[in-house]
Enzyme design. Structure first.
Site, short mmCIF file in Angstrom:
data_model
loop_
_atom_site.label_atom_id
_atom_site.label_comp_id
_atom_site.label_asym_id
_atom_site.label_seq_id
_atom_site.Cartn_x
_atom_site.Cartn_y
_atom_site.Cartn_z
CB CYS A 17 -0.91 -0.02 1.22
SG CYS A 17 -1.84 1.52 1.48
CE LYS A 402 -56.11 -1.51 -29.82
NZ LYS A 402 -55.40 -0.53 -30.64
NE ARG A 407 -56.99 7.14 -25.75
CZ ARG A 407 -56.73 6.28 -24.77
NH1 ARG A 407 -55.84 5.31 -24.96
NH2 ARG A 407 -57.38 6.35 -23.63
CD GLU A 454 -57.15 5.67 -31.75
OE1 GLU A 454 -56.12 5.14 -32.17
OE2 GLU A 454 -57.46 5.69 -30.55
CE LYS A 569 -53.17 -3.88 -26.05
NZ LYS A 569 -52.19 -2.85 -26.43
#
Length: 841
Positions: A17, A402, A407, A454, A569
């Site tokens: 070290c 649909k 959207r 839509e 859906k």
């Protein structure tokens, strides 16, 4: 030289070290400093190794200008050590920070959550007054908080503090722990003596997608600008960008730059960063963007710059969404934000409910709508069977067509209108500007209203919606008999009344009572009440046979829940475990680098098919879904590819659109893998060259190692699959849905048979109907004829419409050899070399 000043690894042999001179055992974890090598080239470096404790002890006596480890990002190789050692180092970093704060004399200022109107100012410390004037960067930032007193000089407002909190959030894999990190920060502050920062500005930054800022800067543009700022090679930076993270690329070249050097210590505040981001949204010219970014960069450390660029990209890499962050603010803060999308309003209302001046002790936060501010839309999840629909919708099903459009959420406040997309972004004016004229006529009694629906093109001649993708400004001209139409399917705010908690059937009733439909402009969505499985099966059959996208199913008593997927859906690729979906066996033609976690990997693949006549390969789609990480790793080496030079022409064997040039081409398509791709449907695409045929929402469902390129789907076969997909037979549907006769929407079979018996027609009536039908049918004048229309032909758009209407087919220059007819203005005009002579008629 490395981009980082510190490293961590495991000792390969016994060493010593640098500080305590004791042994570093072989295999033990060690920290190292990277220093310039005084005995070697300027680009080489030497390493000094330490015990972890020893290196952090040395930082305690370091000068203010000495570089220290401030976060795990400062340590090269940190991601390669085990979790136990990572935790130890993070603990040391945290302890060091706490030690610094306790040693610093500071007048404590606790947040008072009482109502007050206080303006606080911060100096942005700009050095170039002329540049300030040119870019109108304000020198003072005023922060007004009606409810919370803010100490502008608080350590909680430092940009460095913001980065530390982000690092802590990113480190925890548990979402509950991520919320806990934020909660503790807002309660105790970074110094654990009470939070005295600006909660609203902090949340604005840690939730970059919560604001509507648009920077007009993609990754390539950022690389281009920063290559000029750093005076380095653009191509070299672009190559580094292939690793996937533009912030890492800019940070790496920042540390190497001779033109501009990183600051040693971070001095920026979150308010300065917030102001810079606002200013960046106002500049669109490259020179203005360059000047502003250069000014900001001069004030940054390398970690400041990395985080700033991630804010521009709206991805802080902390794997925490709005819910994780806002749950730490209040139990209902996320729900309130989903509805109002007004972060400032949510924070101010939280402050009203805070007790004893400490966030965390709150009553419930009410949820309310803010008109003209977008509401997170309610969504639908996949429904894979008729039976599951009735399990989830127990109060009767309201079934709607649909629509295959875009959207749209419409807000109206008197004569003011705002239009928002599914992602809450402003909708392009050409798609919705007409609604300002028709909405007042369709809803004459609605002064204030929010509508969900839509928007799509509607064929006024055939009385039916046109498919997805036809709404673009450049495509509307091809549909002379079509109008842009808004199909409304929900209303959750009307004349000051919040309707979200009302049942779906009641919202629909109010909608029907207030609307005056304008055919082809503003119309109600088609809807019926389904009470038994047979009726739903018949409706699904009708929907698929008519080429519609599918159905949306809603419980008749359901409320409107922003952001929740509580609707269902139904699409053909969901039914019967996907057996109704469109599939094709395509060949891998090329690949693209991925982004984010897949940066530097080939993770997006260009798929195509062979034209058997020309022996050329044509593109069909790009696919990135269907592989787990392990398979994707194997594909990096198993597919033989060569790097593409996008400046050169594509290989002779492929026909590819310029916008789709991949990062790699396969070396030989005949030796390339064949994959089965499944998608929602075959579709038409302008960018793909396989006769414009593509696959919508593709995913890899099978590796076809059993097939060679000869057995893969050819272009000729793909055309047949495309035509067949548009003419699905009842037999396939009946196999999936059960043996039921096709019926009209909402009409019972018994009613139809009774109706048929009553309607006995005379021979004269039958003949009259027959004549009428034959007049309306379009004759197949051009059947089996294939047309090529040369560039510059007058009224080519009208010609294409007529040819297609009379069963003709149109090909582009790639398929010119298949043309039976070529249409030109003059016989002597220039034609492509491969024009068939017998096609000129």
């Amino acid at each position: 030289m490395s981009d980082l000043n510190f490293l961590v690894d495991y000792s390969k042999r016994v060493s010593k070290c640098k500080k305590c001179k004791q042994e570093l055992e072989k295999g033990s974890v060690r920290l190292g400093k990277l220093l310039p090598n005084a005995f070697g080239d300027s680009d080489t470096e030497m390493k000094q190794y330490y015990h972890i404790d020893c290196l952090f002890d040395s930082f305690k006596r370091a000068r203010a200008t000495t570089k220290v480890i401030e976060s795990a990002d400062d340590i090269q190789g940190f991601d390669k050590i085990n979790q136990k050692d990572k935790d130890l180092i993070i603990e040391k970093i945290d302890s060091m920070e706490k030690g610094k704060k306790s040693a610093t004399t500071k007048t404590p200022t606790k947040a008072s959550m009482k109502q007050s109107d206080e303006e606080v100012k911060t100096d942005l410390e700009e050095s170039d007054a002329e540049s300030d004037k040119k870019r109108k960067l304000i020198d003072k930032t005023e922060i007004k908080s009606k409810k919370i007193k803010i100490d502008i000089n608080s350590d909680d407002n430092r940009f460095e503090t913001f980065q530390k909190i982000c690092n802590k959030v990113a480190k925890d894999s548990s979402h509950l722990k991520k919320s806990s990190v934020i909660r503790e920060f807002f309660k105790n502050g970074i110094n654990e003596d009470g939070f005295t920062g600006d909660m609203y500005t902090f949340l604005k930054l840690i939730l970059p997608s919560a604001t509507n800022r648009v920077f007009n800067l993609n990754s390539k543009q950022l690389v281009k600008l920063y290559s000029k700022i750093f005076d380095c090679d653009f191509d070299e930076m672009s190559a580094h960008l292939n690793q996937g993270d533009v912030s890492e690329t800019c940070c790496s070249f920042f540390t190497k730059s001779e033109n501009i050097k990183p600051e040693d210590k971070s001095t920026l505040t979150i308010h300065q960063i917030d102001t810079y981001l606002d200013e960046l949204t106002k500049v669109t010219k490259e020179n203005d963007q360059l000047n502003l970014l250069e000014k900001i960069t001069k004030k940054c450390t390398k970690n400041d710059l990395k985080t700033f660029i991630r804010l521009i990209k709206k991805d802080l890499r902390i794997d925490a969404g709005s819910k994780n962050i806002l749950d730490a603010v209040s139990p209902n803060a996320y729900a309130a934000f989903q509805v109002s999308r007004d972060l400032k309003d949510v924070v101010e209302r939280v402050s009203d409910l805070v007790q004893n001046g400490k966030p965390g002790l709150k009553k419930d936060l009410s949820i309310r709508i803010n008109l003209m501010t977008p509401v997170k839309p309610m969504l639908a999840e996949a429904c894979k069977s008729v039976e599951s629909a009735f399990v989830k919708c127990k109060n009767g099903i309201l079934a709607e067509i649909k629509y295959d459009g875009e959207r749209l959420q419409l807000h109206k406040d008197g004569s003011k209108f705002d239009f928002f997309s599914r992602n809450l972004k402003a909708v392009q004016p050409h798609k919705v500007s007409y609604l300002k004229e028709y909405i007042p006529k369709a809803f004459p009694n609605a002064d204030k209203i929010i509508l969900d629906g839509e928007v799509l093109l509607y064929d006024t001649k055939n009385k039916k919606p046109l498919p997805f993708g036809t709404l673009g400004a450049h495509k509307k001209n091809e549909f002379k008999d079509a109008t842009v139409c808004f199909f409304v399917f929900d209303c959750f705010y009307l004349n000051g009344e919040d309707l979200m908690s009302k049942a779906m059937k009641d919202r629909r009733k109010m909608l029907e009572e207030h609307i005056k439909e304008i055919p082809g402009r503003v119309m109600l969505s088609e809807q019926t009440l389904i009470k038994n499985p047979d009726c739903l099966r018949k409706l699904i059959m009708r929907t698929i046979n008519e080429g519609l996208e599918g159905l949306v199913l809603k419980d008749s008593k359901s409320i409107y829940e922003p952001g929740k997927r509580h609707w269902l859906k139904v699409k053909k690729d969901y039914l019967d475990e996907g057996s109704m979906a469109d599939t094709a066996d395509l060949v891998v033609l090329g690949a693209y680098y991925g982004t984010g976690n897949k940066g530097g990997m080939k993770s997006i693949f260009l798929m195509g098919c062979l034209n058997e006549k020309t022996q050329k390969w044509h593109t069909v789609t790009k696919v990135a879904n269907g592989f787990d990480d392990k398979t994707l790793e194997k594909l990096q080496k198993s597919i033989q590819m060569t790097k593409a030079d996008k400046k050169d022409s594509p290989p002779d064997w492929i026909v590819v659109n310029k916008s789709l040039i991949p990062d790699f081409y396969v070396t030989d398509p005949k030796k390339s893998p064949i994959w089965e791709l499944t998608g929602a449907e075959f579709s038409k695409s302008d960018v793909h060259t396989a006769d414009g045929i593509s696959i919508r929402f593709p995913r890899v469902t099978r590796l076809r190692d059993d097939k060679s390129w000869k057995e893969a789907t050819s272009l000729q076969r793909l055309r047949k699959l495309f035509d067949a997909s548009k003419q699905k037979s009842d037999l396939a549907l009946e196999k999936t849905l059960g043996s039921v006769k096709r019926s009209v929407f909402g009409e019972k079979e018994d009613d139809r048979s009774k109706k048929a018996k009553k309607e006995k027609k005379t021979k004269k009536e039958i003949k009259s109907e027959s004549d009428s039908e034959s007049d309306s049918d379009m004759p197949s004048l051009f059947k089996d004829n294939i047309f090529f229309i040369n560039s510059g032909v007058d009224k080519s758009t009208d010609l294409k419409r007529y040819i297609r209407a009379y069963d003709g087919k149109i090909v582009d220059e790639n398929f010119l050899d298949e043309a039976t007819h070529v249409i030109v203005n003059r016989l002597d005009e220039d034609l492509p070399k491969n024009t068939p002579k017998n096609a000129l008629k």
